[in-house]
Design an enzyme around this catalytic site. Structure first.
Site, PDB file in Angstrom:
ATOM      1  CG  HIS A   8       5.168 -11.237  16.936  1.00  0.00           C
ATOM      2  ND1 HIS A   8       6.190 -12.073  16.538  1.00  0.00           N
ATOM      3  CD2 HIS A   8       5.697 -10.485  17.938  1.00  0.00           C
ATOM      4  CE1 HIS A   8       7.272 -11.826  17.243  1.00  0.00           C
ATOM      5  NE2 HIS A   8       7.001 -10.862  18.115  1.00  0.00           N
TER       6      HIS A   8
ATOM      7  CB  THR B  84      -0.947   0.013   1.228  1.00  0.00           C
ATOM      8  OG1 THR B  84      -1.763   1.191   1.191  1.00  0.00           O
ATOM      9  CG2 THR B  84      -0.166  -0.021   2.539  1.00  0.00           C
TER      10      THR B  84
END
Length: 436
Positions: free
Chosen positions: A407, A355
């Site tokens: 994560h 993006t």
């Protein structure tokens, strides 16, 4: 013979859609497969074509209405061969009287004041009728800009804004019950675009309630889902864009002449991302329950901003595409996304997303993951800054990069090294060619 115009089959898992824009009005001649109306699902905008030649009859579902697959939205009178010339003759015979038709003068000997609005109401589209009725307006006093002097929603909104600018506006309304204070200063939410300015007098505190589009609702759901289901973190770095800028300056004219497309920055970032994903496959992976799926291909989503909301069409097998093919694909996505013509299959299945907030001036941000993907790269504004280079201070065009990651499957070490890999190949673009 009357033909029903029905909502086409909707994408899988989609049960409802919203009527967005009618491109034809009752009485208009239409041709087979001509787009009559746009409907919006929570994923894409679909076109509803005319099933045959003919004349559009009654519109059963106005703009803003909810529809389902197979539902009838309008009727069509079959026989385009006869209907279209008749419509053409009507238009040809009325070019001069059209201005007068937009604001007809009352004729006491033929028509009473109460009859004039009724005649005008019959020629209005459903959405326009609702707006006129809600504001107790006299259609005869609204100048129409549509075909044959028809009144459109924009004409009504423009009339309302004009009425709110002075005391004379209230005199144009039909003599009915007084309306609540402040009502005249705003049109219903369904008739205004998000960009429409509110018209208010000094000291007023207007508010405007605008329903979310289905696409915006879906975007909101996915963003909240990403925040709630992923252990999302973001790591940052910066890249010296001078080497890439030098290549573009040197070859942009020859590149455009050879390939018919401009050489932008995005192709370099797509190539850099693919190279980094090859080195760190966990960033290209996704979670499915208690399993990790490592994708052996590189489908890169490119975030595209539109008036309806953010879309992320996917460049399939980006590792096999040339710079020209990448640039052409991104350009095509941008054009069709603004036209609402991106297909559902083009919005699903990506393995990683890029993006670019820099085109809007963003200096740094933390992009949100695009589920079920595990990583997203955020580009930002190129800004000249003083940098220490070999013991000297030099002004260089720098860009901050952001890598948000899940994560749960990507360790901090991998996330940081992935971003460093992108930085390295952008600052030494020859590595992209040599894949080192």
């Amino acid at each position: 013979m009357s033909i029903e115009v029905k909502v086409p089959a909707l994408p899988e898992s989609v049960t409802e859609a919203t009527v967005v824009t009618w491109h034809k009005q009752p009485g208009d001649a239409v041709e087979r497969d001509e787009n009559l109306v746009d409907i919006e699902t929570d994923k894409v905008v679909l076109e509803v074509p005319a099933p045959d030649d003919g004349v559009l009859g009654e519109i059963l579902k106005g703009e803003g209405d909810t529809v389902t697959a197979g539902e009838v939205v309008a009727t069509l009178t079959e026989g385009g061969g006869e209907a279209k010339p008749a419509a053409a003759e009507k238009e040809a015979a009325a070019p001069e009287p059209e201005p007068a038709a937009a604001a007809p003068e009352p004729e006491p000997e033929k028509t009473t004041p109460a009859e004039a609005p009724v005649a005008a109401d019959e020629d209005l589209a459903p959405a326009v009728r609702r707006l006129v009725a809600e504001h107790d307006l006299d259609p005869a006093k609204i100048e129409g800009s549509g075909r044959g002097g028809r009144i459109t929603k924009e004409d009504v909104v423009r009339y309302l804004e004009g009425a709110g600018e002075g005391a004379g506006g209230a005199a144009e309304r039909r003599p009915r019950e007084p309306e609540p204070a402040g009502r005249r200063s705003e049109a219903p939410a369904e008739t205004q675009s998000p960009e429409a300015p509110a018209v208010s007098a000094a000291g007023e505190r207007p508010e405007r309630r605008v329903p979310m589009t289905r696409l915006r609702q879906r975007i909101a759901e996915r963003l909240v889902e990403a925040q709630q289901t992923a252990a999302m973190l973001t790591t940052f770095n910066e890249v010296n864009m001078q080497p890439v800028m030098d290549i573009r300056a040197r070859y942009k004219e020859r590149f455009e002449k050879t390939h018919g497309i401009k050489l932008g920055f995005m192709s370099f970032f797509v190539k850099a991302a693919v190279e980094a994903l090859k080195r760190y496959p966990a960033v290209n992976a996704s979670i499915d329950g208690t399993d990790i799926i490592y994708h052996g291909y590189y489908d890169i989503g490119i975030a595209v901003s539109t008036e309806r909301g953010l879309m992320v069409p996917v460049l399939r097998n980006a590792d096999q595409l040339s710079y020209a093919e990448i640039e052409a694909g991104i350009t095509d996505f941008g054009k069709r996304a603004k036209e609402g013509k991106i297909g559902l299959d083009e919005l699903t299945g990506g393995t990683f997303t890029i993006t670019n907030g820099g085109i809007f001036g963003s200096l740094v941000s933390t992009p949100i993951l695009n589920p079920p993907q595990s990583g997203i790269l955020g580009m930002h504004k190129i800004q000249e800054r003083p940098m220490a280079v070999d013991g000297e201070v030099k002004i260089q065009p720098m860009m901050y990069l952001a890598h948000s990651y899940d994560h749960r499957i990507i360790d901090g070490r991998e996330a940081v090294q992935f971003l460093v890999a992108i930085k390295e190949v952008l600052e030494d673009p020859a590595r992209l060619l040599l894949e080192v």
